[in-house]
Design a protein around this motif. Sequence first.
Motif, short mmCIF file in Angstrom:
data_model
loop_
_atom_site.label_atom_id
_atom_site.label_comp_id
_atom_site.label_asym_id
_atom_site.label_seq_id
_atom_site.Cartn_x
_atom_site.Cartn_y
_atom_site.Cartn_z
N ASN A 1 0.81 -1.23 0.00
CA ASN A 1 0.00 0.00 0.00
C ASN A 1 0.84 1.28 0.00
O ASN A 1 0.38 2.31 -0.50
N ALA A 2 2.01 1.23 0.60
CA ALA A 2 2.86 2.43 0.64
C ALA A 2 3.55 2.56 -0.71
O ALA A 2 4.62 1.99 -0.94
N VAL A 3 2.92 3.25 -1.62
CA VAL A 3 3.46 3.35 -2.98
C VAL A 3 3.59 4.83 -3.40
O VAL A 3 2.93 5.69 -2.83
N TRP B 1 5.28 -16.07 1.29
CA TRP B 1 5.03 -15.83 2.73
C TRP B 1 4.54 -14.39 2.92
O TRP B 1 5.32 -13.50 3.24
N PRO B 2 3.25 -14.16 2.71
CA PRO B 2 2.74 -12.81 2.91
C PRO B 2 2.68 -12.47 4.41
O PRO B 2 2.11 -13.21 5.19
N LEU B 3 3.31 -11.36 4.78
CA LEU B 3 3.27 -10.89 6.17
C LEU B 3 2.60 -9.52 6.21
O LEU B 3 2.51 -8.84 5.18
N ALA B 4 2.14 -9.13 7.39
CA ALA B 4 1.54 -7.79 7.52
C ALA B 4 2.56 -6.85 8.14
O ALA B 4 3.44 -7.27 8.90
N ASP B 5 2.47 -5.57 7.77
CA ASP B 5 3.31 -4.52 8.35
C ASP B 5 2.37 -3.42 8.82
O ASP B 5 1.75 -2.74 7.99
N ILE C 1 7.43 3.21 13.65
CA ILE C 1 7.69 1.81 13.95
C ILE C 1 6.91 0.91 12.99
O ILE C 1 5.70 1.07 12.82
N HIS C 2 7.62 -0.01 12.36
CA HIS C 2 6.95 -1.02 11.52
C HIS C 2 6.77 -2.26 12.39
O HIS C 2 7.75 -2.85 12.85
N LEU C 3 5.52 -2.64 12.60
CA LEU C 3 5.25 -3.85 13.38
C LEU C 3 4.92 -4.97 12.41
O LEU C 3 3.91 -4.91 11.70
N PRO D 1 -4.68 4.93 21.50
CA PRO D 1 -5.56 5.62 20.54
C PRO D 1 -4.92 6.87 19.91
O PRO D 1 -5.34 7.31 18.85
N GLN D 2 -3.88 7.40 20.57
CA GLN D 2 -3.23 8.62 20.04
C GLN D 2 -2.30 8.33 18.87
O GLN D 2 -1.86 9.25 18.18
N ILE D 3 -1.96 7.06 18.64
CA ILE D 3 -1.01 6.72 17.55
C ILE D 3 -1.81 6.31 16.32
O ILE D 3 -2.61 5.37 16.37
N SER D 4 -1.59 6.99 15.20
CA SER D 4 -2.31 6.54 14.01
C SER D 4 -1.54 5.41 13.33
O SER D 4 -0.31 5.29 13.46
N LEU D 5 -2.28 4.57 12.64
CA LEU D 5 -1.71 3.36 12.07
C LEU D 5 -1.91 3.33 10.56
O LEU D 5 -2.94 3.80 10.06
N LEU D 6 -0.94 2.76 9.87
CA LEU D 6 -1.11 2.47 8.44
C LEU D 6 -1.02 0.95 8.31
O LEU D 6 -0.16 0.33 8.93
#
Length: 357
Positions: free
Chosen positions: A47-49, A192-196, A306-308, A327-332
């Motif tokens: 998605n980060a393109v 091996w699809p992983l999530a970030d 941070i990439h989790l 809740p204060q941290i937005s996520l992608l």
Amino acid sequence: MMPTTHKSNGTAIATVPSNIALLKYWGKADEEHQIPANDSLSMTLKNAVTTTTATIVPNAHADRFELNGEERDLQAPVNAKILKHLVNLREHLHGLDTPYLSIVSENHFPTGCGIASSASGFGALTLAAVGAWTGAKDIADLAQYGLSPQRLAHLARLGSGSAGRSFWGGYVHWEKVDDACSLSPMFSAEYWPLADIIMIVSNEEKKISSTLGHKGAWSSPLFRPRLSGMPAKLNALKLFIRDRQFAALGALIEQEALDMHAVMLSSTPPLAYIDGRTGELLAWIREQRKLGNLPAYFTIDAGPNIHLICEKQNAAAVRAFLTEQLPQISLLSDETGTGPTLNWEPAYTDQNTKEDA
Ligand code: PMV
């Protein structure tokens, strides 16, 4: 008169993903030729393109460049890397007609804060420019100009080293080979699809560019020991991906990210991309994992975000837990992606082609 179908009458549209390094590129063996000091291995994102379009402007006297809706002055020092990359591309493609371009680029994620916008940005700039100059209808079509994915990746890495790894999906290896380097895909996205899940600690652009950071690496007393440990780390990481050993991969990538940041912090001058807030979050992530609440491991590039990394089947639960607790941290949300695309949009509609004819 025949309808005009010259390659200049159209726009090349390149979409190139970012990638997250699991084994980091930090420090250069040869700055002029962009040869890394060590091998790196990354996961291409989905998605980060960056999407960049390039159109030839007949009779123009310079390129024009727009980033995220803003006109950029290519003569301004802040844009020197972009201008230099366009000069480099023309030099390397001397057999090709390379007229001036109108370039419009858009990052589909925050720019310059450790989500590797330079990788997707320089990748998309490279692909869009060669797309416009050749009129190729897709990436495969570029082969007739000698522009294989390998060649494109090498052109892109001249702008930003990590950009070379964005030319394939899945897991990509950038290898240092004697005085040179090579780039190749290692495992596909399907393997091996992983999530970030990217935790946005700060949206601010980083103050020290990675270009300057790479220069400082050699001044750290930790850098040479890091380099000597890299081959063993690479072999281990390859095996963990091959055998889909998630916990082993996770432990390795956390240690690797902290190792790179230790080099940054111990360089002269010291480079602190991780701030106190990021540090607290890293400790919290480890604690929550130990408690069985967070089946995810972190990695961090040249920025505070941070990439989790987690297995895809746990991504929704990891996201929900983070949203509830922080809740204060937005996520992608991102995941392993399949690589770049190139399309060609002809400028002429059926109607005005007929009028021209
Ligand atoms: O491609 P550069 O020069 O912006 O360097 C990128 C360096 C890191 O993102 C920190 C690590 C990596 O391998 O991507």
